[in-house]
Design a protein around this motif. Structure first.
Motif, PDB file in Angstrom:
ATOM      1  N   GLY A 250       0.792  -1.102  -0.076  1.00  0.00           N
ATOM      2  CA  GLY A 250      -0.086  -0.011   0.132  1.00  0.00           C
ATOM      3  C   GLY A 250       0.844   1.346   0.216  1.00  0.00           C
ATOM      4  N   GLU A 251       0.270   2.264  -0.905  1.00  0.00           N
ATOM      5  CA  GLU A 251       1.345   3.677  -0.829  1.00  0.00           C
ATOM      6  C   GLU A 251       0.263   4.595  -0.198  1.00  0.00           C
ATOM      7  N   GLU A 252      -1.000   4.535  -0.770  1.00  0.00           N
ATOM      8  CA  GLU A 252      -1.837   5.663  -0.260  1.00  0.00           C
ATOM      9  C   GLU A 252      -3.247   5.209  -0.088  1.00  0.00           C
ATOM     10  N   ILE A 253      -3.709   5.376   1.125  1.00  0.00           N
ATOM     11  CA  ILE A 253      -5.242   5.231   1.268  1.00  0.00           C
ATOM     12  C   ILE A 253      -6.109   6.344   0.281  1.00  0.00           C
ATOM     13  N   LEU A 254      -6.926   5.980  -0.499  1.00  0.00           N
ATOM     14  CA  LEU A 254      -7.712   7.033  -1.123  1.00  0.00           C
ATOM     15  C   LEU A 254      -8.808   7.538  -0.363  1.00  0.00           C
ATOM     16  N   VAL A 255      -8.763   8.671  -0.304  1.00  0.00           N
ATOM     17  CA  VAL A 255     -10.021   9.640   0.466  1.00  0.00           C
ATOM     18  C   VAL A 255     -10.682  10.494  -0.592  1.00  0.00           C
ATOM     19  N   GLU A 256     -11.861  10.471  -0.441  1.00  0.00           N
ATOM     20  CA  GLU A 256     -12.852  11.516  -0.924  1.00  0.00           C
ATOM     21  C   GLU A 256     -13.890  12.148  -0.025  1.00  0.00           C
ATOM     22  N   HIS A 257     -13.919  13.312  -0.170  1.00  0.00           N
ATOM     23  CA  HIS A 257     -14.728  14.015   1.016  1.00  0.00           C
ATOM     24  C   HIS A 257     -14.516  13.381   2.552  1.00  0.00           C
ATOM     25  N   ASP A 258     -13.434  13.236   2.838  1.00  0.00           N
ATOM     26  CA  ASP A 258     -13.038  12.780   4.149  1.00  0.00           C
ATOM     27  C   ASP A 258     -13.869  11.429   4.568  1.00  0.00           C
ATOM     28  N   ARG A 259     -13.687  10.736   3.359  1.00  0.00           N
ATOM     29  CA  ARG A 259     -14.263   9.400   3.433  1.00  0.00           C
ATOM     30  C   ARG A 259     -13.324   8.317   2.873  1.00  0.00           C
ATOM     31  N   ALA A 260     -12.731   7.096   3.326  1.00  0.00           N
ATOM     32  CA  ALA A 260     -11.942   6.341   2.740  1.00  0.00           C
ATOM     33  C   ALA A 260     -12.529   5.527   1.678  1.00  0.00           C
ATOM     34  N   VAL A 261     -11.997   5.458   0.503  1.00  0.00           N
ATOM     35  CA  VAL A 261     -12.601   4.686  -0.598  1.00  0.00           C
ATOM     36  C   VAL A 261     -11.986   3.771  -1.173  1.00  0.00           C
ATOM     37  N   GLY A 262     -10.672   3.553  -0.966  1.00  0.00           N
ATOM     38  CA  GLY A 262      -9.785   2.619  -1.608  1.00  0.00           C
ATOM     39  C   GLY A 262      -8.348   2.589  -1.114  1.00  0.00           C
ATOM     40  N   VAL A 263      -7.502   2.052  -1.722  1.00  0.00           N
ATOM     41  CA  VAL A 263      -5.886   1.964  -1.667  1.00  0.00           C
ATOM     42  C   VAL A 263      -5.303   1.878  -2.882  1.00  0.00           C
ATOM     43  N   ARG A 264      -4.407   2.809  -3.163  1.00  0.00           N
ATOM     44  CA  ARG A 264      -3.375   2.746  -4.240  1.00  0.00           C
ATOM     45  C   ARG A 264      -2.317   2.047  -3.806  1.00  0.00           C
ATOM     46  N   LEU A 265      -1.590   1.028  -4.744  1.00  0.00           N
ATOM     47  CA  LEU A 265      -0.645   0.253  -4.342  1.00  0.00           C
ATOM     48  C   LEU A 265       0.644   0.901  -5.186  1.00  0.00           C
ATOM     49  N   THR A 266       1.970   0.471  -4.655  1.00  0.00           N
ATOM     50  CA  THR A 266       3.286   1.091  -5.139  1.00  0.00           C
ATOM     51  C   THR A 266       3.386   1.106  -6.466  1.00  0.00           C
ATOM     52  N   ASP A 267       2.643  -0.001  -7.091  1.00  0.00           N
ATOM     53  CA  ASP A 267       2.581  -0.462  -8.544  1.00  0.00           C
ATOM     54  C   ASP A 267       1.867   0.459  -9.453  1.00  0.00           C
ATOM     55  N   GLY A 268       0.931   1.508  -8.570  1.00  0.00           N
ATOM     56  CA  GLY A 268      -0.081   2.285  -9.380  1.00  0.00           C
ATOM     57  C   GLY A 268      -1.573   1.604  -9.062  1.00  0.00           C
ATOM     58  N   THR A 269      -1.615   0.425  -9.057  1.00  0.00           N
ATOM     59  CA  THR A 269      -3.015  -0.152  -9.069  1.00  0.00           C
ATOM     60  C   THR A 269      -3.851   0.418  -8.033  1.00  0.00           C
ATOM     61  N   GLU A 270      -5.212   0.594  -8.261  1.00  0.00           N
ATOM     62  CA  GLU A 270      -6.122   1.087  -7.347  1.00  0.00           C
ATOM     63  C   GLU A 270      -7.248   0.066  -7.086  1.00  0.00           C
ATOM     64  N   HIS A 271      -7.463  -0.039  -5.904  1.00  0.00           N
ATOM     65  CA  HIS A 271      -8.705  -0.968  -5.531  1.00  0.00           C
ATOM     66  C   HIS A 271      -9.614   0.138  -4.622  1.00  0.00           C
ATOM     67  N   ARG A 272     -10.799  -0.167  -4.931  1.00  0.00           N
ATOM     68  CA  ARG A 272     -11.765   0.639  -4.620  1.00  0.00           C
ATOM     69  C   ARG A 272     -12.747  -0.069  -3.556  1.00  0.00           C
ATOM     70  N   ALA A 273     -13.310   0.299  -2.546  1.00  0.00           N
ATOM     71  CA  ALA A 273     -14.221  -0.193  -1.795  1.00  0.00           C
ATOM     72  C   ALA A 273     -15.073   0.817  -0.918  1.00  0.00           C
ATOM     73  N   ASP A 274     -16.134   0.246  -0.089  1.00  0.00           N
ATOM     74  CA  ASP A 274     -17.067   1.035   0.603  1.00  0.00           C
ATOM     75  C   ASP A 274     -16.307   1.495   2.029  1.00  0.00           C
ATOM     76  N   ALA A 275     -15.467   0.515   2.410  1.00  0.00           N
ATOM     77  CA  ALA A 275     -14.541   0.806   3.563  1.00  0.00           C
ATOM     78  C   ALA A 275     -13.092   0.311   3.532  1.00  0.00           C
ATOM     79  N   VAL A 276     -12.328   0.977   4.391  1.00  0.00           N
ATOM     80  CA  VAL A 276     -10.818   0.463   4.470  1.00  0.00           C
ATOM     81  C   VAL A 276     -10.460   0.204   5.850  1.00  0.00           C
ATOM     82  N   ILE A 277      -9.877  -1.133   6.158  1.00  0.00           N
ATOM     83  CA  ILE A 277      -9.099  -1.389   7.211  1.00  0.00           C
ATOM     84  C   ILE A 277      -7.811  -1.498   7.227  1.00  0.00           C
TER      85      ILE A 277
END
Length: 514
Positions: free
Chosen positions: A266-293
């Motif tokens: 994991g490189e970055e936890i994606l946040v939109e409007h103060d809500r976690a919506v996914g994860v960007r990996l170091t290879d640039g891949t993004e995974h989106r979800a309704d929540a992040v743990i």
């Protein structure tokens, strides 16, 4: 009912979060930096030997305990084999030849420890006063009496049924009632660090034993709790090592329909409007979800992947001021011999200390993996020496691969030389050697400075309760040792459950455990 969650980290907490997310109907994806699950509950193979660098012992493995129910829910039991610990450790003073085995018989422990005070030497000859000998016996007797009084108290899961965000007054009152057997021991002299308590022992060797019953900085009540659990048969050894324990949880998760991707950092936890919506990996891949743990390293999560945007003064002070567990060097040997009848752990107070970096190593621990048949071929065994070491020393050396390799070889030879004193001819029986350093731990787990259990469990930290959420950030939860001060197997497994309990509460779902 659907909904999705991404879990960062496939250590014990992340796998637990994955299992409970599937049990509660969430689509779940775990992304893991390493090529295998487990985090610091690690294992690796060298030739015909299985080296285990993780779980030293398991708490609350007998039926009837809340922890046993947790293990069942996660798929650990009934399949994982556990051997009861009848002996905790042997303590040996090389200079004097004195030794004591700390076992499950508390009464024998009292006799052995107090009997070793001034053993074979008169107070006058040893330079110690009779009052000092009697005083030492009184301190040791107090420790043993405290452990004796805690027998039968169920505390492996005390206060961990729910996260603090969901705890109400009546929950707290019930938890306090359930913990009443332990709470009265957590104050006064039993609430002090073991090192401070042991300072009242005049005999230097017995003082060293008491200091090292667990760690010198933990509160005395934690050590007496461990001794009580040992006496009650509530400590066990994993007969097949970490691999079977971790594998059982991973298998449960996958059987429930969960997904996991290894080699995904994991490189970055994606946040939109103060809500976690996914994860960007170091290879640039993004995974989106309704929540992040996040069950990853706490500092990396909060200050790197979230850029430090969701903190308060308490969080900043914690990561600035709280001490971490000291990282370990682990020197593992596959040897052509066994160690029948010996305890699983020996602690040696060295007559000739080791020098590693800027640190003098005055004592080492040696684990014997004789209690299972998966660690080595028949007639052979794995032994592993551990000692604390500075992360910076190894991280600096790692910049020069040759220097790093040479230092590992020097340390392994020095360790083997110390073991030859106790097992003459051992060096000729060594098939394979492996050295894991604090840098190794960081490399595979990304834990800050190679710490293997997060926050150092000093008294003021052990009684702290940390929230599993961050201020101002929705759809995000934390699990693992960075939100469970003191770490340990049951707490981090419970923390994975806590994250999903919070997720269910947010979504208006009734939390399910099966």
């Amino acid at each position: 009912m659907s909904g999705s969650v991404i879990v960062i980290g496939a250590g014990l907490a992340g796998l637990s979060a994955g299992v409970y997310s599937r049990l509660n109907g969430y689509d779940s994806l775990i992304v893991e930096h390493h090529s295998q699950p487990g985090g610091v509950a690690a294992w690796w193979t060298r030739k015909d030997y299985l080296f285990d660098g993780g779980i030293h012992f398991l708490m609350g493995h007998r039926p009837g305990q809340p922890t046993y129910e947790l293990y069942e829910e996660l798929g650990i039991f009934p399949g994982v084999r556990v051997v009861d610990m009848h002996a905790y450790a042997e303590y040996v003073d090389e200079a004097s030849g004195r030794s004591v085995v700390v076992g499950s018989d508390i009464e024998r422990l009292a006799d052995d420890l107090t009997g070793s005070l001034g053993a074979g030497v008169s107070p006058a000859a040893s330079g110690r006063s009779r009052a000092g000998v009697h005083g030492d016996r009184a301190v040791v007797a107090r420790l043993v009496e405290e452990a004796r009084s805690l027998r039968g108290v169920g505390f492996a899961a005390a206060g961990m049924e729910r996260p603090p965000e969901l705890s109400r007054f009546y929950h707290t009152a019930r938890d306090l009632w359930d913990m009443r057997g332990l709470l009265r021991h957590m104050h006064g002299s039993m609430g002090r660090p073991v090192a401070e308590f042991a300072a009242g022992i005049e005999d230097p060797w017995v003082r060293w034993v008491v200091r090292n019953l667990f760690m010198p900085d933990v509160p005395v009540w934690f050590v007496t709790m461990l001794l009580a659990m040992l006496a009650d048969g509530q400590l066990g050894l994993l007969k097949d090592g970490c691999r079977s324990f971790v594998g059982a949880i991973e298998r449960r998760y996958l059987d429930l329909g969960g997904e996991v991707v290894y080699g995904a950092t994991g490189e970055e936890i994606l946040v939109e409007h103060d809500r976690a919506v996914g994860v960007r990996l170091t290879d640039g891949t993004e995974h989106r979800a309704d929540a992040v743990i996040s069950a990853a390293d706490g500092r990396s999560t909060i200050f790197d992947m979230l850029r430090g945007r969701y903190v308060n003064d308490g969080i900043v002070r914690r990561y600035r001021d709280w001490r971490l567990f000291e990282p370990y060097v682990m020197v593992s040997f596959g040897v052509r011999r066994t160690f029948p009848g010996e305890p699983p752990l020996s602690a040696y107070r060295l007559e000739h200390p080791l020098s590693v970096g800027d640190r003098t190593v005055e004592g080492i621990m040696m684990r014997r993996f004789d209690y299972g048949d998966v660690f080595a071929p028949s007639g052979r065994a794995v032994i592993q020496v551990e000692f604390e070491s500075d992360f910076e020393h190894w991280a600096r050396l790692r910049r020069d691969r040759a220097a790093y390799k040479a230092e590992k070889q020097r340390v392994s030879e020095a360790v083997l030389d110390r073991l030859e004193r106790h097992y003459p001819g051992l060096g000729a029986l060594v098939d394979v050697v492996d050295v894991a350093t604090p840098y190794t731990t960081w490399r595979y787990t990304r834990n800050e400075r190679g710490a293997f259990e997060g926050w150092m469990p000093v008294p003021e930290v052990m009684t702290r309760t940390l929230e599993r959420t961050l201020p101002g950030l929705d759809g995000f939860f934390m699990a693992g040792q960075w939100v469970m001060p003191g770490g340990g197997v049951p707490p981090v497994l419970f923390s994975g459950r806590h994250a999903v309990q919070l997720m269910c509460s947010r979504d208006g779902r009734t939390f399910r455990r099966s």
